[in-house]
Design a protein around this motif. Structure first.
Motif, PDB file in Angstrom:
ATOM      1  N   VAL A  89       0.842  -1.199   0.000  1.00  0.00           N
ATOM      2  CA  VAL A  89       0.000   0.000   0.000  1.00  0.00           C
ATOM      3  C   VAL A  89       0.875   1.247   0.000  1.00  0.00           C
ATOM      4  CG1 VAL A  89      -1.744   1.306   1.268  1.00  0.00           C
ATOM      5  CG2 VAL A  89      -1.926  -1.175   1.144  1.00  0.00           C
ATOM      6  N   ILE A  90       1.913   1.242   0.830  1.00  0.00           N
ATOM      7  CA  ILE A  90       2.836   2.386   0.891  1.00  0.00           C
ATOM      8  C   ILE A  90       3.527   2.579  -0.457  1.00  0.00           C
ATOM      9  CG2 ILE A  90       4.991   3.216   1.925  1.00  0.00           C
ATOM     10  CD1 ILE A  90       4.072   1.925   4.555  1.00  0.00           C
ATOM     11  N   ALA A  91       4.052   1.481  -1.028  1.00  0.00           N
ATOM     12  CA  ALA A  91       4.733   1.580  -2.326  1.00  0.00           C
ATOM     13  C   ALA A  91       3.784   2.057  -3.416  1.00  0.00           C
ATOM     14  CB  ALA A  91       5.333   0.224  -2.705  1.00  0.00           C
ATOM     15  N   SER A  92       2.543   1.593  -3.371  1.00  0.00           N
ATOM     16  CA  SER A  92       1.580   1.981  -4.413  1.00  0.00           C
ATOM     17  C   SER A  92       1.241   3.468  -4.331  1.00  0.00           C
ATOM     18  CB  SER A  92       0.306   1.144  -4.289  1.00  0.00           C
ATOM     19  OG  SER A  92      -0.339   1.380  -3.054  1.00  0.00           O
ATOM     20  N   ILE A  93       1.124   4.004  -3.109  1.00  0.00           N
ATOM     21  CA  ILE A  93       0.858   5.441  -2.965  1.00  0.00           C
ATOM     22  C   ILE A  93       2.007   6.247  -3.570  1.00  0.00           C
ATOM     23  CG2 ILE A  93       0.567   7.333  -1.322  1.00  0.00           C
ATOM     24  CD1 ILE A  93      -0.734   5.285   0.583  1.00  0.00           C
ATOM     25  N   ILE A  94       3.242   5.834  -3.277  1.00  0.00           N
ATOM     26  CA  ILE A  94       4.416   6.545  -3.799  1.00  0.00           C
ATOM     27  C   ILE A  94       4.439   6.493  -5.328  1.00  0.00           C
ATOM     28  CG2 ILE A  94       6.943   6.547  -3.870  1.00  0.00           C
ATOM     29  CD1 ILE A  94       6.875   5.483  -0.977  1.00  0.00           C
ATOM     30  N   VAL A  95       4.188   5.301  -5.898  1.00  0.00           N
ATOM     31  CA  VAL A  95       4.192   5.154  -7.359  1.00  0.00           C
ATOM     32  C   VAL A  95       3.074   5.982  -7.974  1.00  0.00           C
ATOM     33  CG1 VAL A  95       3.844   3.526  -9.262  1.00  0.00           C
ATOM     34  CG2 VAL A  95       5.284   2.881  -7.325  1.00  0.00           C
ATOM     35  N   PHE A  96       1.885   5.905  -7.391  1.00  0.00           N
ATOM     36  CA  PHE A  96       0.722   6.608  -7.944  1.00  0.00           C
ATOM     37  C   PHE A  96       0.926   8.122  -7.911  1.00  0.00           C
ATOM     38  CE2 PHE A  96      -3.547   8.337  -8.042  1.00  0.00           C
ATOM     39  CZ  PHE A  96      -4.211   7.513  -8.927  1.00  0.00           C
ATOM     40  N   VAL A  97       1.393   8.625  -6.775  1.00  0.00           N
ATOM     41  CA  VAL A  97       1.582  10.072  -6.643  1.00  0.00           C
ATOM     42  C   VAL A  97       2.725  10.547  -7.532  1.00  0.00           C
ATOM     43  CG1 VAL A  97       2.261  11.900  -5.033  1.00  0.00           C
ATOM     44  CG2 VAL A  97       0.596  10.175  -4.327  1.00  0.00           C
ATOM     45  N   GLY A  98       3.818   9.772  -7.585  1.00  0.00           N
ATOM     46  CA  GLY A  98       4.928  10.140  -8.468  1.00  0.00           C
ATOM     47  C   GLY A  98       4.509  10.171  -9.922  1.00  0.00           C
ATOM     48  N   ALA A  99       3.709   9.172 -10.341  1.00  0.00           N
ATOM     49  CA  ALA A  99       3.223   9.138 -11.719  1.00  0.00           C
ATOM     50  C   ALA A  99       2.257  10.286 -11.989  1.00  0.00           C
ATOM     51  CB  ALA A  99       2.549   7.796 -11.999  1.00  0.00           C
ATOM     52  N   SER A 100       1.455  10.666 -10.984  1.00  0.00           N
ATOM     53  CA  SER A 100       0.553  11.817 -11.142  1.00  0.00           C
ATOM     54  C   SER A 100       1.341  13.089 -11.418  1.00  0.00           C
ATOM     55  CB  SER A 100      -0.306  11.994  -9.884  1.00  0.00           C
ATOM     56  OG  SER A 100      -1.133  10.871  -9.663  1.00  0.00           O
TER      57      SER A 100
END
Length: 532
Positions: A89-100
């Motif tokens: 969940v933590i990694a996905s938030i980082i990936v999602f926000v970085g990609a945004s």
């Protein structure tokens, strides 16, 4: 260090009330992050395309996201079972926000499409792990249903405000802020998840854990080929390329099935399909997704392009469909554990979905707004009774070590059902609308205008209509009659697609009887392990 929480677990939740509330808020922010992105981007797309000059990649802004997210949902759902869900969940938030952030900085449509693909990976990780985290926090399904009301409200709010917020940001601050607005929500969700969501693992392995890389590759190949097929089929029709994609998808699925049967630690345990309840719920998820996305994607086009309603009028009619999903989820959570046979709620849900689709098929341009509103209300309420129960029933039926992959598969299969529904209806619209327009134009000796009528957007965009009508009148043709013929062709095509959704809902209604009665008074006596 591992900590057992016997007293908390016996009360149906692994944490005390305050900590449970803070952890649930963290998951709510994560859910809002994904739900908001699903509805906010579409409003800004025309402006994005106008600035970045890449109309040929217009559809790929959504397709790239769906393609990568569909692939990653089951993979990370299973990895969460093995290693616990919090790290992902933590990694996905980082990936999602970085990609945004990358999406907001895009200087070309190709860059935006690639960034959306990366964002889809983060979104798939979120969906694959976040929903199962709720079951980790609240093992007792009766307690979980009460807490899921908060999740349903957060999802509904994010979904409802997305289109309006997208328009406001695009006009006021520029389209890039449609993506940048994910950053503050992501930071808040990251803080809450990091600080308050416990790291729970249900599977303890004596030996070294080996990732099933061949299985992950075959999942990617099979689902990726299927996604491309259903996206391209409505636009290109049945071609040799489409047949190749179909063959690749079928072959990859077959290879995946054979490989996972002999894999020591399969990423997709097909043994779950031997469970009658889970197998039935997986199929019901496909059928629910088929009907849901058929309505969500094509009811607005029917109202605007077929019936000539304004975007505002169409939006007001579609809003109850989305809003009632949340309302019905809340109502469902209050009564599902108090009735002798909880399966009846899904029977009622699929019956309402079928009735809503039938209402859409029966309506025409003279149908009253009250009837259309009732049809949308029925559809939203039906979906609100089906979708949360599919998740809760599957989590109750699945073995604890399969909880994550079962939850993730439900989400993936719903998306696959949605892809099939939109692809079939999209193909019918392309073929039937095109044939109807061509016949009308040839009857008026105006075949040279076929290209102008080929896209149903001409029935929605009044500026294009005005220019086209003036040109047709100048050439001696009855432009109003030709536009009316195009509307009738569009209405007939969408009605045919929604009629197939009726069949899907009725099959779902029949399939519910194959789900063994779910008992919420039987808790899984498995103690989670929280790792520090």
């Amino acid at each position: 260090m591992a900590l057992h929480t016997d007293s908390a677990h016996s009360s149906g939740q692994v944490l005390p009330f305050r900590e449970s509330l803070l952890a649930t808020l963290g998951i709510c922010f994560v859910i809002m992050l994904v739900a908001l992105d699903q509805t906010i981007v579409g409003t800004a797309l025309p402006t994005i395309v106008a600035e970045l000059k890449g109309f040929e990649l217009y559809a790929w802004v959504a397709t790239a996201y769906l393609l990568t997210s569909v692939i990653t949902v089951p993979i990370f759902g299973r990895l969460g079972d093995y290693f616990g869900r919090k790290p992902f969940v933590i990694a996905s938030i980082i990936v999602f926000v970085g990609a945004s952030a990358l999406c907001g900085m895009a200087n070309s449509m190709l860059f935006l499409v690639l960034a959306r693909g990366l964002q889809g990976i983060g979104g798939g990780m979120l969906v694959g792990t976040c929903f199962a985290s709720v079951a980790d926090l609240f093992p007792d399904p009766r307690v979980r249903l009460r807490w899921q009301i908060i999740l349903s409200v957060s999802f509904g709010i994010a979904t409802a405000v997305g289109p309006s917020l997208g328009g406001f940001l695009t006009q006021g601050l520029g389209w890039r802020w449609v993506f940048y607005c994910n950053l503050p929500i992501g930071v808040i969700s990251l803080f809450f998840v990091w600080r308050f969501v416990p790291h729970i693992r249900h599977m303890q392995h004596a030996g070294k854990m080996r990732l099933d890389w061949p299985g992950a590759l075959l999942i990617s190949l099979s689902l990726g080929s299927l996604q491309l097929l259903v996206e391209l089929l409505p636009k290109r029709g049945v071609t040799s390329g489409m047949l190749v994609l179909l063959a690749v998808s079928v072959a990859a699925f077959y290879a995946l099935w054979k490989w996972e049967q002999r894999a020591a630690q399969p990423i997709l345990p097909f043994e779950m399909l031997r469970d009658r309840a889970l197998a039935s719920l997986f199929l019901l998820s496909v059928l629910a997704g088929f009907a849901m996305f058929s309505m969500l994607m094509y009811a607005p086009l029917l109202f605007q392009g077929g019936f000539g309603l304004s975007p505002r009028e169409a939006g007001l009619l579609i809003t109850p469909l989305v809003a009632c999903i949340t309302v019905a989820s809340i109502v469902n959570g209050r009564i599902i554990t108090r009735i002798p046979n909880p399966n009846l709620m899904m029977n009622l849900g699929f019956a309402l979905i079928a009735a809503s689709c039938l209402g859409i098929v029966l309506c025409d341009r003279v149908t009253g707004k009250g009837f259309l509103l009732a049809v949308m209300l029925a559809g939203g309420f039906g979906l609100g009774l089906v979708l949360p129960n599919l998740t809760v029933f599957a989590q109750q039926a699945a073995a604890r070590e399969h909880l994550g992959i079962a939850t993730a598969l439900l989400q993936s299969l719903r998306m696959i059902g949605g892809m099939l529904g939109t692809a079939i209806t999209g193909t019918l619209v392309s073929q039937m609308y095109g044939a109807g327009v061509e016949k009308a134009l040839e009857g008026d000796h105006a075949a040279q205008w076929l290209k102008d009528f080929s896209d149903p957007e001409v029935l929605v965009n009044h500026d294009i209509q005005s220019v086209l009508l003036a040109q047709l009148m100048q050439a001696g043709h009855d432009g109003s009659a030709l536009l009316e013929a195009a509307r009738e062709a569009l209405v007939g095509a969408i009605h045919m697609g929604i009629a197939i959704a009726i069949v899907a809902a009725l099959v779902g209604l029949w399939m519910v009887r194959r789900v063994p009665p779910i008992r919420f008074d039987q808790d899984k006596k498995v103690e989670p392990v929280m790792s520090e």
